[in-house]
Enzyme design. Structure first.
Site, PDB file in Angstrom:
ATOM      1  N   SER A   1      -9.934   2.113   2.827  1.00 25.39           N
ATOM      2  CA  SER A   1      -8.971   2.801   2.001  1.00 25.39           C
ATOM      3  C   SER A   1      -7.993   1.887   1.275  1.00 25.39           C
ATOM      4  O   SER A   1      -7.387   2.297   0.285  1.00 25.39           O
ATOM      5  CB  SER A   1      -8.179   3.785   2.861  1.00 25.39           C
ATOM      6  OG  SER A   1      -7.354   3.081   3.775  1.00 25.39           O
TER       7      SER A   1
ATOM      8  N   SER B   1     -10.384  -0.069   7.071  1.00 26.11           N
ATOM      9  CA  SER B   1      -9.736   0.050   5.767  1.00 26.11           C
ATOM     10  C   SER B   1      -9.084  -1.213   5.232  1.00 26.11           C
ATOM     11  O   SER B   1      -8.677  -1.262   4.070  1.00 26.11           O
ATOM     12  CB  SER B   1      -8.676   1.157   5.801  1.00 26.11           C
ATOM     13  OG  SER B   1      -9.292   2.417   5.729  1.00 26.11           O
TER      14      SER B   1
ATOM     15  N   LYS C   1       0.847  -1.193   0.000  1.00 19.44           N
ATOM     16  CA  LYS C   1       0.000   0.000   0.000  1.00 19.44           C
ATOM     17  C   LYS C   1       0.887   1.250   0.000  1.00 19.44           C
ATOM     18  O   LYS C   1       1.914   1.292   0.675  1.00 19.44           O
ATOM     19  CB  LYS C   1      -0.907  -0.033   1.243  1.00 19.44           C
ATOM     20  CG  LYS C   1      -2.023   1.007   1.259  1.00 19.44           C
ATOM     21  CD  LYS C   1      -2.906   0.852   2.516  1.00 19.44           C
ATOM     22  CE  LYS C   1      -4.005   1.915   2.554  1.00 19.44           C
ATOM     23  NZ  LYS C   1      -4.860   1.803   3.758  1.00 19.44           N
TER      24      LYS C   1
END
Lengths: 504, 493
Positions: B156, B180, B78
């Site tokens: 997210s 998330s 990420k």
């Protein structure tokens, strides 16, 4: 515990206005840089004067994802400082973020301790003159990060930032409004500095910014302060203004004086004091408004989620307490009682630990009062003349102690001692040996010397006759007497006696 | 060798050890699939050069017999994790061009274990969002599709979820502040675990809300989650909130035996607006666990209804402070200013240009709730709620419950643009089942257990005791086995 010497409080300073007499009420916030190799939350060096932006860890420049980790030594130093100020140590404290934007504050917040400071109430005895001292209460001490430095004068269009100081540990030492005059404020700063230096928790170097003060000043009519002291109700006092970032005791005095007179003039003119932050301009000797209460930042303090609350153990605090050095007040009291010094002399000698330690070595095994006189009057005077510090004194404590011992034993007179001191100061050497070698020793038993002279004269009748013809032969008798005395007699005294006895 | 990218971590690990293929083979297969999946917009920074080097090094380690579990396994990272010398911008314009000089603890641990980084993954800007639409790179797209609409992969960690679901990598790192990891896992039919707060180091993870942020793995199976979590977890002296606890062998704790385990069902999670589909999924999940030998009990978490509002006070408050450092002074984007303008103008323009709308909204909310006069009414009150929520869970676990079963999300994946741009509260409601764990610091895992009637994956969430990830993974594995979820999105990209 502080009061081994009896003190009375100084009279508050009174300033005569056009209409009334006024008194001052002063409280100080001292920012003292913690003496530590590394910063409060990073391993970067705290060394002053390094290349700009060379003492910067990723956390100091607030790189994304970087996290603070508490430097345990800084905590220890804060605890030590608290103990030195006879203060409560809070076993539970916590860090909060104080949020505001400025280029020398890379995180956009300062990590500080608003809600739970590490140190609570303490006190400082501020000596004004022998027998007179003000007890100033400490409200709290908290740990916080210093900011960096913005430099605006290197380029016409740009400002530069040096982050070397960013994140260095500060102790903010907050006093109660117990200070009652500009001189007391200056003396308070100096006393605090003395204690911190004794403790080794701050180098107290005000020029380098290691100690800076925010000074809160208000004025009130005579008698109002006592009402405040009784009730704790601030409405008895005037509105205060804060003088920010002062780094000299001389300026602190001047600024307070100016500020008090400014406030008095406004009030007597029927005006009102606005609570605000002001800056002192040393060149013009005046204070100027920096920002009003309405313009004050909303710092949006909240607990720093990157740091766990700081929990310390009583046993650890006790260990630090046990390792605390003797502090100025105690040392001074001991010097008065143990050495019989005057409070004034004791104050001079305990001004810093180097002086005090030097004196104690001089006084070891001899007269303390005499030692104090010699350290203060002769040595300090001589060092001052040469612009030297005790640490580079050419005369060691042992040497000066030797001089004092010779005086005390009556071996040398005070007058000769001054000559001896000068010899030791300029040439070095063991004072006793110098006295020996140069025949500076005082003759104490004139009868014994006289007997030896008589004996030598009686034993050498022929030489006596010759000497009467030729006075230069007097040296023969002197030599014989010296030989007989084993060299201990003062040659000058012997010479004088021989000359007299031979009728030369 | 084809389709190596479709392997799980466990399968790939075993194959590498048997010498059936090399890490370089695995890596090339993934890089090829990434190249063919531009439409998903999952990978946003290419680190293939580093990947190939790491794969070669991993092959050497495997050949030398020094092969930890993650050795040679290609993963995505990420964009919120600082990766040394590689772009790291948390999907924000304000970190445009930023390449850190340091490697986050999580990626360091993964690399030390031999993992191969294929690239950086799309996400919501600063991990703020539930749809991956708040990204400077544009939205990531869910590989699952039921008509011509593009669906969000959730957020997210939307890029991570999309990449794992589409077999662009074997697994990915994610972070979870309010859901998330778990919500995107549920939206994409993958597994995602948020560990106990303090289990994984936050050092080098771009902060959103420090007291809630926690990194975790996003994988194709529960076993994979155990393997990868073990490599990521552990004490880090550089993170004061990291727990000094030993990391158990999570994979070994997956025994398949959950007999006698007590699974709680909280009545407060039966909120209005929960669809029949989700309610049925939940009941089915409970039945599966019961059939596997667990005892299902009703529990109460009375303060649940206050979790979402408390979260949307605490998280923005911390964010407003955490994001203050993005000021244009030292790195990233800096706005151009005129000679007549000063530092405040520079800050204002930089931050107005550099932050997206949702980030700005949360900074403003956070600034507001911390302001003088509002602090007690909002922030302090939210902290009190947080304490109560924590206590709710403590009481349930003290009563002997081993895990709590709940839906992960109130619905299946929604279309891009369908929720965003409307009332932001509607988007925030996606977190209704997930935020409570972050507030309480508890571990939670989302496991895909079924498809919606329209054919989209749905997930159930298991909530565990603090530091009980091993037990939680074991229960999750049992649920996974019982549910037998094997569906994959049909390749359209």
């Amino acid at each position: 515990m502080l009061d081994t010497i009896e003190y009375t409080s100084p009279k508050p300073k009174v300033i005569a206005g056009a209409k009334h007499d006024w008194e001052l009420v002063i409280g100080l916030e001292i920012h003292a840089q913690v003496q530590s190799q590394a910063k409060l939350f990073s391993g970067a060096s705290t060394l002053f004067g390094n290349e700009p932006n060379s003492n910067v860890a990723f956390v100091d420049s607030a790189m994304p994802g970087m996290l603070p980790v508490i430097n345990e030594f800084c905590v220890e130093q804060a605890v030590r400082t608290g103990l030195g100020l006879k203060a409560e140590i809070n076993l539970f404290s916590a860090f909060d973020r104080k949020n505001y934007f400025y280029p020398d504050l890379p995180q956009g917040y300062q990590i500080s301790q608003l809600y739970h400071p590490i140190v609570g109430n303490g006190e400082v005895l501020v000596d004004m003159e022998p027998g007179v001292a003000r007890k100033v209460r400490i409200e709290r001490i908290h740990l916080e990060q210093d900011a960096g430095k913005s430099i605006h004068d290197m380029d016409p269009t740009m400002s530069f930032v040096d982050l070397n100081r960013t994140g260095v540990a500060l102790m903010e030492i907050v006093s109660f409004p117990d200070i009652r005059g500009p001189e007391e404020a200056a003396a308070y700063v100096l006393k605090l500095r003395q204690i911190l230096r004794y403790l080794g928790t701050c180098d107290g170097n005000m020029q380098n910014g290691s100690m800076r003060a925010d000074v809160n000043v208000s004025v009130c009519r005579v008698g109002q302060y006592e009402k405040f002291a009784e009730t704790g109700d601030f409405s008895h006092l005037g509105t205060r203004c804060e003088l920010k970032n002062m780094n000299s005791t001389r300026f602190i005095q001047a600024a307070i004086d100016y500020e008090a007179r400014r406030q008095i003039a406004i009030i007597e003119d029927g005006g009102e004091i606005k609570q605000e932050t002001r800056l002192y301009d040393a060149d013009k000797n005046e204070t100027r408004s920096m920002r009003s209460k309405e313009e004050a930042h909303d710092y949006r303090y909240f607990p720093d989620p990157d740091l766990l609350p700081l929990e310390i153990e009583q046993a650890w605090v006790d260990d630090i307490a046990a390792s605390l050095p003797e502090l100025p007040d105690e040392k001074k009291a001991r010097f008065v009682t143990a050495f019989g010094l005057s409070e004034y002399d004791a104050s001079v000698l305990t001004a810093d630990t180097a002086n005090a330690a030097y004196f104690e070595r001089v006084a070891e095994g001899t007269d303390g009062k005499l030692a104090a006189n010699w350290v203060i009057n002769e040595l300090f005077g001589r060092l001052k003349k040469d612009d030297k510090d005790i640490s580079d004194s050419p005369v060691s404590a042992e040497q000066l102690g030797g001089v004092v011992k010779l005086i005390k034993a009556g071996d040398i007179s005070g007058k000769i001692a001054k000559d001896l001191f000068e010899i030791v100061y300029t040439e070095g050497g063991d004072p006793a040996k110098i006295v020996e070698d140069r025949g500076m020793k005082q003759v104490t038993d004139m009868g014994a010397i006289e007997a030896a002279v008589d004996e030598v004269i009686a034993a050498n009748p022929a030489q006596v006759e010759k000497a009467k013809q030729n006075p230069k032969l007097v040296g023969f008798f002197v030599g014989q007497v010296m030989k007989a005395s084993g060299g201990k007699a003062n040659p000058a005294a012997v010479n004088e006696l021989v000359t007299k006895k031979l009728g030369l | 060798m084809t389709d190596l990218n479709k392997l799980t971590l466990a399968e790939a690990r075993d194959g590498l050890r048997k010498g059936e293929f090399t890490s370089s083979d695995l890596t090339e297969a993934c890089l090829t699939s990434i190249k063919a999946a531009q439409k998903l917009n999952a990978f946003v920074h290419d680190t293939s050069e580093q990947a190939r080097e790491q794969a070669k090094a991993a092959d050497a380690r495997i050949a030398a017999g020094d092969a930890p579990n993650m050795c040679g396994l290609p993963i995505g990272v990420k964009d919120v994790f600082a990766t040394k010398g590689q772009p790291t911008q948390a999907a924000s314009k304000i970190l445009d061009g930023f390449k850190p000089e340091y490697e986050s603890t999580i990626t360091t641990k993964l690399f030390d274990a031999g993992a191969v980084m294929l690239g950086k993954l799309n996400m919501d800007e600063f991990a703020m969002g539930s749809s991956n639409e708040n990204s400077v790179y544009g939205p990531a797209v869910n590989p699952w599709k039921i008509d011509d609409r593009d669906l969000t992969p959730g957020g997210s960690s939307g890029g991570s979820a999309a990449a794992v679901a589409a077999d662009l990598c074997l697994a990915a790192t994610g972070t979870d502040t309010g859901g998330s990891i778990r919500q995107p896992a549920a939206f994409t039919g993958t597994v995602g675990i948020k560990p106990t707060y303090g289990r994984c180091s936050r050092w080098g993870v771009v902060a959103y809300a420090s007291s809630l942020d926690q990194a975790g793995p996003m994988t194709k199976s529960v076993r994979d989650a155990a393997i990868m979590l073990e490599a990521m977890a552990g004490h880090d002296a550089k993170d004061s909130t990291s727990a000094d606890l030993a990391v158990p062998d999570f994979e070994a704790m997956i025994t398949g035996d959950i007999k006698g385990k007590k699974i709680g069902i909280a009545k407060e999670y039966r909120i209005d607006g929960i669809s029949d589909e989700i309610a049925k999924l939940w009941d089915d999940g409970a039945a599966m666990l019961r059939d596997a030998g667990a005892e299902i009990v009703d529990v109460s978490l009375p303060h649940t209804q206050y979790a979402l509002p408390a979260y949307y006070v605490i998280a923005p408050a911390e964010a407003s402070s955490n994001l203050a450092r993005y000021d244009g002074v030292r790195y990233g984007h800096r706005a151009q200013i005129d000679a007549s303008e000063g530092i405040d103008d520079m800050y204002e323009k930089t931050r107005a240009e550099g932050f997206g709308r949702e980030v700005q909204r949360r900074i403003m909310v956070g600034t507001y709730v911390l302001s003088a006069g509002f602090y007690d009414a909002y922030y302090n009150r939210a902290r009190k709620v947080r304490t109560l929520i924590k206590r709710d869970f403590e009481q349930v676990f003290d009563s002997g419950v081993d895990a709590i079963l709940a839906p992960t999300t109130p619905s299946a994946a929604f279309g891009i643009g369908e929720v965003t741009g409307k009332d932001p509260i509607e988007m925030y409601l996606n977190d209704v089942f997930t935020v409570t764990l972050n507030l309480a610091g508890l571990p939670g895992i989302s496991v895909p257990t079924g498809l919606s009637s329209a054919g989209l994956p749905l997930g159930l969430q298991l909530i565990g005791r603090p530091w009980g990830e091993g037990d939680l993974l074991n229960i999750a594995h049992s649920l996974e086995q019982s549910a037998g979820f094997v569906s994959k999105p049909t390749k359209w990209w």
